[in-house]
Motif scaffolding. Structure first.
Motif, PDB file in Angstrom:
ATOM      1  N   LEU A 223       6.220   4.318  10.603  1.00 46.69           N
ATOM      2  CA  LEU A 223       6.194   4.588  12.042  1.00 46.69           C
ATOM      3  C   LEU A 223       4.886   4.168  12.688  1.00 46.69           C
ATOM      4  O   LEU A 223       4.801   4.028  13.905  1.00 46.69           O
ATOM      5  N   GLY A 224       3.850   3.998  11.877  1.00 49.63           N
ATOM      6  CA  GLY A 224       2.555   3.615  12.434  1.00 49.63           C
ATOM      7  C   GLY A 224       2.521   2.148  12.829  1.00 49.63           C
ATOM      8  O   GLY A 224       3.232   1.317  12.272  1.00 49.63           O
ATOM      9  N   ILE A 225       1.685   1.841  13.807  1.00 48.93           N
ATOM     10  CA  ILE A 225       1.472   0.456  14.243  1.00 48.93           C
ATOM     11  C   ILE A 225      -0.024   0.202  14.255  1.00 48.93           C
ATOM     12  O   ILE A 225      -0.781   0.919  14.905  1.00 48.93           O
ATOM     13  N   GLY A 226      -0.447  -0.820  13.528  1.00 46.63           N
ATOM     14  CA  GLY A 226      -1.871  -1.135  13.499  1.00 46.63           C
ATOM     15  C   GLY A 226      -2.619  -0.145  12.617  1.00 46.63           C
ATOM     16  O   GLY A 226      -2.149   0.277  11.573  1.00 46.63           O
ATOM     17  N   GLY A 227      -3.782   0.256  13.064  1.00 45.29           N
ATOM     18  CA  GLY A 227      -4.612   1.150  12.270  1.00 45.29           C
ATOM     19  C   GLY A 227      -5.684   0.380  11.532  1.00 45.29           C
ATOM     20  O   GLY A 227      -5.593  -0.829  11.327  1.00 45.29           O
ATOM     21  N   ASP A 228      -6.689   1.093  11.114  1.00 44.33           N
ATOM     22  CA  ASP A 228      -7.826   0.481  10.424  1.00 44.33           C
ATOM     23  C   ASP A 228      -7.570   0.498   8.927  1.00 44.33           C
ATOM     24  O   ASP A 228      -7.958   1.420   8.216  1.00 44.33           O
ATOM     25  N   SER A 471      -5.044   3.455   4.646  1.00 48.83           N
ATOM     26  CA  SER A 471      -5.058   3.613   6.096  1.00 48.83           C
ATOM     27  C   SER A 471      -4.762   5.058   6.456  1.00 48.83           C
ATOM     28  O   SER A 471      -4.449   5.878   5.590  1.00 48.83           O
ATOM     29  N   GLN A 472      -4.841   5.383   7.760  1.00 47.14           N
ATOM     30  CA  GLN A 472      -4.451   6.699   8.233  1.00 47.14           C
ATOM     31  C   GLN A 472      -2.948   6.857   8.097  1.00 47.14           C
ATOM     32  O   GLN A 472      -2.202   5.923   8.334  1.00 47.14           O
ATOM     33  N   PRO A 473      -2.480   8.045   7.727  1.00 41.54           N
ATOM     34  CA  PRO A 473      -1.029   8.278   7.717  1.00 41.54           C
ATOM     35  C   PRO A 473      -0.428   8.072   9.102  1.00 41.54           C
ATOM     36  O   PRO A 473      -1.090   8.270  10.121  1.00 41.54           O
TER      37      PRO A 473
END
Length: 736
Positions: A223-228, A471-473
């Protein structure tokens, strides 16, 4: 895999109907023109109305499918096919016929745009490429059967074009029944809307097993988009090694990783410079170090496939970590389906603070999405007495998706990947703060001796080397940090459900990067010459004497052209079947790099044949061979692969929107090529047109080599993560 295969076959009937309609109108227009006394302009409009309808509906199909779901759009497509067929069967005049063709075009646009997305979101990653080649096979099969029908009807004394076109309603009824009663909703779309229990039931049906917790966790993380995202490297061993006194390193070095199932955890030691992914991310491969134009993303994907086990062989279970059986922790085998007793946990661990928050379950999920396993860190150092009861409780709740007691099943997420999480503590004693990270792990195929030299402990066969995307959840909520929640549980997917198209997400570097690849390959495919070769095929076969041969046995010129078209389409089917076999073995990129040069050579020979007089017989033979080779290689590579790639490279939340953009480019390119071809033929001649197509194919090969990554066997969520990492590396390379 049976469930996913049957669902893909049923969904691809939408493309069968598209192929059927394309062939039927090509035959029926001969009789429509005579019956309705059409002028050339009106004749072209009748044929083009479906193309116009497909283009118009494509502009909104993606965002609406992200909002309503994939299955409702396929149902609407089947209804439009049915209505279009009925109206064409009735058509009293050309204006009603154009309206019917427009409705038919709406159905075509929805099917062509969304069937690849639907199949990608329901298929296992190991066979996703093969199943997504089914639409190409179904479309060609529909064309073949339709040409056979038209040929048969053309032999009657008075062929009815209304009946030819109206027959479309019969298979569209079958498609309607399958979309209503057989096709499930895409599990990825259900998760994006927070409908977790529905998604779990669909996955269980598609995979044919009860234990789908690993893939459910993957869908949530998608569900995430992008992120570091960062790339790290680990040596990973079983959690029991601590108890046996065989540790990976010092206490400070060890990190505990948690899996997606009850009682599943490992110990990891960070290392540097050992994995092919890590080396590729820092230095690039040996092959492309001297190629400044090579996209870093292509290098990253390539580093994976150098070690990836061949897809399509063996069982569905992940091949990651062959010794996983010995790496399962000794957690209690039965997991109680309890509600989150947040107050009790608060009393036991009041000194423990997290960087993220928890959310209660809703009607779709009876227990917390992220359970207390993710709040637990069985600390490398002995925990303070006040934490003892917390750890005891957490060992009983070490599952991402809590449910009924199940044995540990397939822990992989496909393609040799494993999903895990880590919890890193920081802060002073008594006021600890934690950092919660999501990890995609991929085992590196190195020898045991090399692992031993890195780990330097006895029994090195128990340890594996893995690269990690960290990455971040996806459900991490910055807004809840100030609430001082207990543990790193995140918000429920229903709280983050997307209510409409996420236009801002298109500006995310990874999404933009993927759009460049998707739009670029769709444009180049349209200008690669398939329309011109199709246009020229009847002329070539006529020169070869095929039509004369058929006339000798009593078949008229019109019927002969239909039979020739049926034969040409039939030749495509075994080639597409071969492509289905190779799509998940050789891969999409390799098939394109192999087949495009054959297209170039075929076009060059056609150019030479148009300029040099080889004699009628030799010219006809050479031209026929080139056309057949061109068709066969096109349907093996450049035909299906652009749609396959576009259905794989975008994040779940914007997949419908992005593939609609790519499909819109496809239809606009189709319109441009269709209507510019006669002009180009009159101004440049056949040799000039084929020369332009050959140049475009050469540009296509360069584009694929430099920009298009290999996505075979990789989970969709990992592909999106790689695009995000690759986009940042490309930006960094430009800045340097």
């Amino acid at each position: 895999m049976k469930g996913a295969v049957l669902v893909a076959i049923a969904a691809s009937i939408g493309n069968f109907l598209q192929g059927w309609d394309n062939a039927t109108i090509a035959g029926a227009i001969v009789y429509i023109k005579k019956d309705l006394a059409l002028q050339t302009t009106m004749e072209g409009l009748v044929v083009a109305m479906s193309l116009i309808g497909a283009t118009v509906i494509t502009t909104c199909s993606g965002p609406i499918s992200d909002w309503l779901g994939r299955r409702p759009m396929l149902i609407i497509s089947s209804v439009l096919y049915f209505l279009g067929g009925l109206v064409m069967l009735w058509s009293p005049n050309v204006y009603v016929l154009c309206l019917a063709r427009l409705l038919d075009g709406f159905g075509i646009g929805l099917a062509v745009t969304l069937v690849p997305v639907y199949i990608s979101e329901t298929a296992p990653s190991e066979i996703r490429g093969s199943l997504n080649t089914l639409p190409q096979f179904s479309g060609s099969g529909g064309m073949f059967l339709s040409y056979c029908m038209v040929f048969g009807m053309s032999l009657t004394p008075s062929p009815s074009w209304r009946l030819m076109l109206g027959v479309l309603s019969i298979p569209s009824l079958l498609y309607f029944a399958l979309t209503i009663f057989f096709l499930p909703e895409s599990p990825r779309w259900l998760v994006s809307k927070g409908r977790m229990m529905e998604a779990k039931k669909v996955l269980q049906r598609l995979r044919g097993r009860e234990d789908v917790s690993g893939e459910m966790a993957l869908l949530v993380e998608g569900l995430g988009i992008g992120g570091d995202t960062s790339i790290e490297e680990y040596i990973i061993g079983p959690a029991e090694e601590v108890a046996d006194g065989r540790e990976l390193g010092t206490d400070k070095d060890k990190i505990r990783l948690y899996g997606s199932q009850a009682g599943l955890s490992w110990l990891a030691k960070p290392v540097t410079g050992q994995s092919s992914i890590g080396l590729a991310s820092r230095h690039g491969s040996i092959i492309n170090q001297s190629m400044s134009l090579m996209d870093p993303m292509v290098t990253l994907f390539g580093s994976i496939h150098e070690k990836l086990p061949e897809a399509g062989t063996g069982s569905m279970r992940s091949t990651l970590f062959p010794n996983f059986g010995s790496m399962f922790s000794t957690a209690e085998p039965h997991v109680k389906n309890e509600q989150w007793d947040e107050e009790s946990l608060q009393r036991e661990g009041e000194d423990y603070m997290s960087d993220a928050a928890g959310g209660d379950s809703d009607d779709n999920l009876q227990s917390p999405l992220i359970s207390r396993q993710t709040t637990s860190l069985e600390k490398d150092m002995p925990p303070p007495p006040s934490h003892g009861s917390i750890l005891s409780s957490m060992r009983r709740h070490s599952s991402l998706m809590q449910g009924s007691a199940e044995q540990v099943g397939s822990t992989g997420i496909g393609g040799g990947w494993q999903l895990a999480w880590k919890w890193t503590e920081k802060g002073e004693e008594g006021k600890k703060q934690g950092e919660f990270k999501r990890i995609y792990l991929h085992e590196e195929g190195v020898s045991a001796s090399r692992r031993g030299s890195v780990v330097s402990v006895p029994g090195e066969g128990e340890f594996v080397q893995a690269a990690a995307l960290v990455s971040q959840p996806a459900l991490y909520s910055k807004e809840l940090i100030d609430g001082h929640p207990v543990g790193p549980a995140m918000v429920h997917p229903s709280e983050t459900a997307s209510k409409g198209p996420s236009w801002k997400a298109l500006l995310e570097p990874g999404v933009k990067h993927a759009l460049i690849v998707g739009v670029g390959i769709q444009i180049l495919q349209q200008f690669s010459g398939i329309n011109g070769v199709l246009y020229y095929t009847p002329q070539i076969l006529e020169e070869a004497g095929v039509e004369v041969l058929l006339s000798d046995v009593g078949i008229g010129s019109e019927s002969a052209s239909f039979l020739i078209s049926a034969f040409t389409t039939f030749l495509m089917l075994p080639c597409i079947g071969l492509a289905m076999k190779l799509m998940d073995v050789s891969g999409r990129r390799q098939l394109l790099l192999t087949t495009i040069p054959v297209l170039i050579v075929s076009l060059i020979i056609l150019v030479i044949g148009s300029l040099v007089n080889f004699g009628n017989v030799a010219h006809a033979a050479i031209s026929t061979i080139c056309v057949v080779v061109y068709f066969c290689c096109f349907v093996m590579g450049y035909g299906p692969i652009p749609n396959i790639l576009c259905s794989e490279i975008f994040p779940t939340r914007v997949r419908g929107l992005c593939i609609a953009i790519c499909a819109l480019v496809f239809w606009i390119g189709d319109i441009i090529i269709t209507y510019s071809l006669p002009v180009m033929l009159s101004s440049l001649g056949l040799a000039g047109v084929f020369a332009i197509y050959a140049v475009v194919c050469f540009i296509s090969w360069i584009f694929v080599f430099l920009k298009v990554p290999e996505t075979k066997g990789m989970p969709l969520e990992v592909i999106s993560e790689f695009f995000s990492v690759g986009a940042r590396q490309a930006a960094a390379a430009k800045n340097e």
